[in-house]
Design an enzyme around this catalytic site. Structure first.
Site: not given
Ligand SMILES: *Cc1c(COP(=O)(O)O)cnc(C)c1O
Length: 374
Positions: A114, A185, A209
């Site tokens: 990521w 993030d 999540k």
């Molecule tokens: C799932 C995730 C993303 C991406 O999310 P999307 O909604 O699919 O764009 C970005 N960063 C992390 C750490 C993630 O777990």
């Protein structure tokens, strides 16, 4: 053999534990409440999806939602909370456009898949993005090198990192001490434990999540950082505009916002982030203990950097992978297949996963090992 999605539903046990990395399981009480009020929300006789986002009843929900999140995370008043479109990766593009000029320099810690995506996206908007390759090895285990070894740039407009790499199962459990604004993030770790928000310039998270449905994102931003955007920023992704418009510049994903609000209420009712942290600690410790005490399973990440949310593990004999997944699924333990880049297995256990789910997984793994270990 379970082959089609239909067959899967029919053959499901009454209790299913969903270890999906995302979109991930939601708290059962939230889903039940949403179901019960789907066709008659707050006495309006219609669903939450069929009402103007500017209606006072809807606005009241958005205000409760923001307040609940502020209460849960103790968000200081000099931070704005935005509810945005486009999930986590939407923010990969929004961040550099909103927080830096094109000729600024940015520091991005690269700890996994990521982080790497975020770096690639930032490079489209800012000329110099320093990718800090900080992954190392200790005792044959993957780890993040100590901060003293990072090549930080004191002139960076911001420092970006991903505290929990969802695919790799790598976590940074301490907030880096840097002299520029820290941007994190937190897509797969937000709300999983108490946090000192004041250490961050921006915290953001895709919702699917630990918050709610996909396509939606939460951004928590120190208000002074709302002033530095590039000349041209896609308006729905413009933090300043969205802050001024209370995230209602255009029609938001009204249903996702509503479900997020219900999840926040649920977390509060469960005892808040301290309670979540305790639960997440217990679940992850149980699974790591099972993996570490066996020669049948392994996890190759150093204890210091192990994720409590996403736990990848491999079978020593990879030829048993399909059998493992098939038997797990027959027991209602689903979505355990590892990410296509990593292989093996991955158990994601966000807030909504009860302790009984971790226990059921570990019980199954112990039985499977007994049956197949040579
Ligand atoms: C799932 C995730 C993303 C991406 O999310 P999307 O909604 O699919 O764009 C970005 N960063 C992390 C750490 C993630 O777990």
């Amino acid at each position: 053999m379970i082959t089609t999605p239909q067959a899967r539903t029919l053959e499901r046990k009454s209790v299913v534990y969903n270890f999906s990395a995302g979109p991930a399981m939601l708290p059962a009480p939230v889903l039940k409440k949403a179901q019960s009020e789907l066709i008659n929300w707050r006495g309006l006789g219609i669903s939450v999806m069929e009402i103007s986002h500017r209606d006072p009843v809807y606005l009241q929900m958005t205000e409760e939602c923001e307040q609940d999140l502020r209460d849960l995370m103790s968000i200081p008043s000099n931070y704005a909370v935005l509810f945005m479109h486009g999930g986590g990766r939407g923010q990969f593009s929004a961040l550099p456009q909103n927080l830096a000029k094109g000729d600024d320099q940015l520091d991005y810690l690269n700890t996994g898949i990521w982080s790497d995506y975020a770096i690639r996206e930032a490079k489209k908007y800012v000329r110099q993005v320093n990718s800090l390759n900080v992954m190392g090895e200790e005792d044959g285990l993957k780890c993040v090198k100590p901060q003293a070894e990072w090549q930080l740039n004191a002139n960076a407009a911001y420092f970006h990192y991903c505290p929990n790499e969802t695919v790799d199962g790598i976590a940074l459990h301490q907030v880096p001490e840097v002299s520029v604004p820290v941007v994190a993030d937190m897509s797969s770790v937000i709300l999983s434990e108490p946090l000192d928000v004041s250490k961050f310039g921006v915290i953001y998270a895709g919702a699917q999540k630990n918050i709610g449905p996909s396509g939606f994102a939460v951004v928590i931003i120190r208000k002074d950082l709302l002033e530095t955007q590039q000349e041209r920023v896609c308006t729905v992704m413009n933090y300043k505009v969205q802050a001024e418009e209370k995230s209602l510049y255009n029609t938001p994903n009204t249903f996702a916002w509503y479900l997020a609000a219900e999840v926040f209420k649920w977390v509060k009712a469960e005892g808040g982030l301290a309670a979540m942290a305790e639960l997440n600690q217990r679940k992850s410790a149980l699974l790591y203990e099972c993996v570490d005490n066996s020669r049948f399973y392994r996890n190759t990440i150093h204890g210091r950097n192990r994720s409590k949310m996403n736990i990848p593990f491999q079978l020593a004999d990879e030829s048993l992978n399909a059998q493992f997944l098939k038997e797990a699924e027959a027991e209602g333990l689903i979505m355990l297949k590892g990410h296509r880049f990593v292989g093996g297995m991955r158990a994601s256990m966000y807030n909504a996963m009860p302790y009984a789910g971790a226990q059921a997984l570990v019980d199954f793994m112990t039985r499977f090992e007994k049956a197949y270990a040579k």
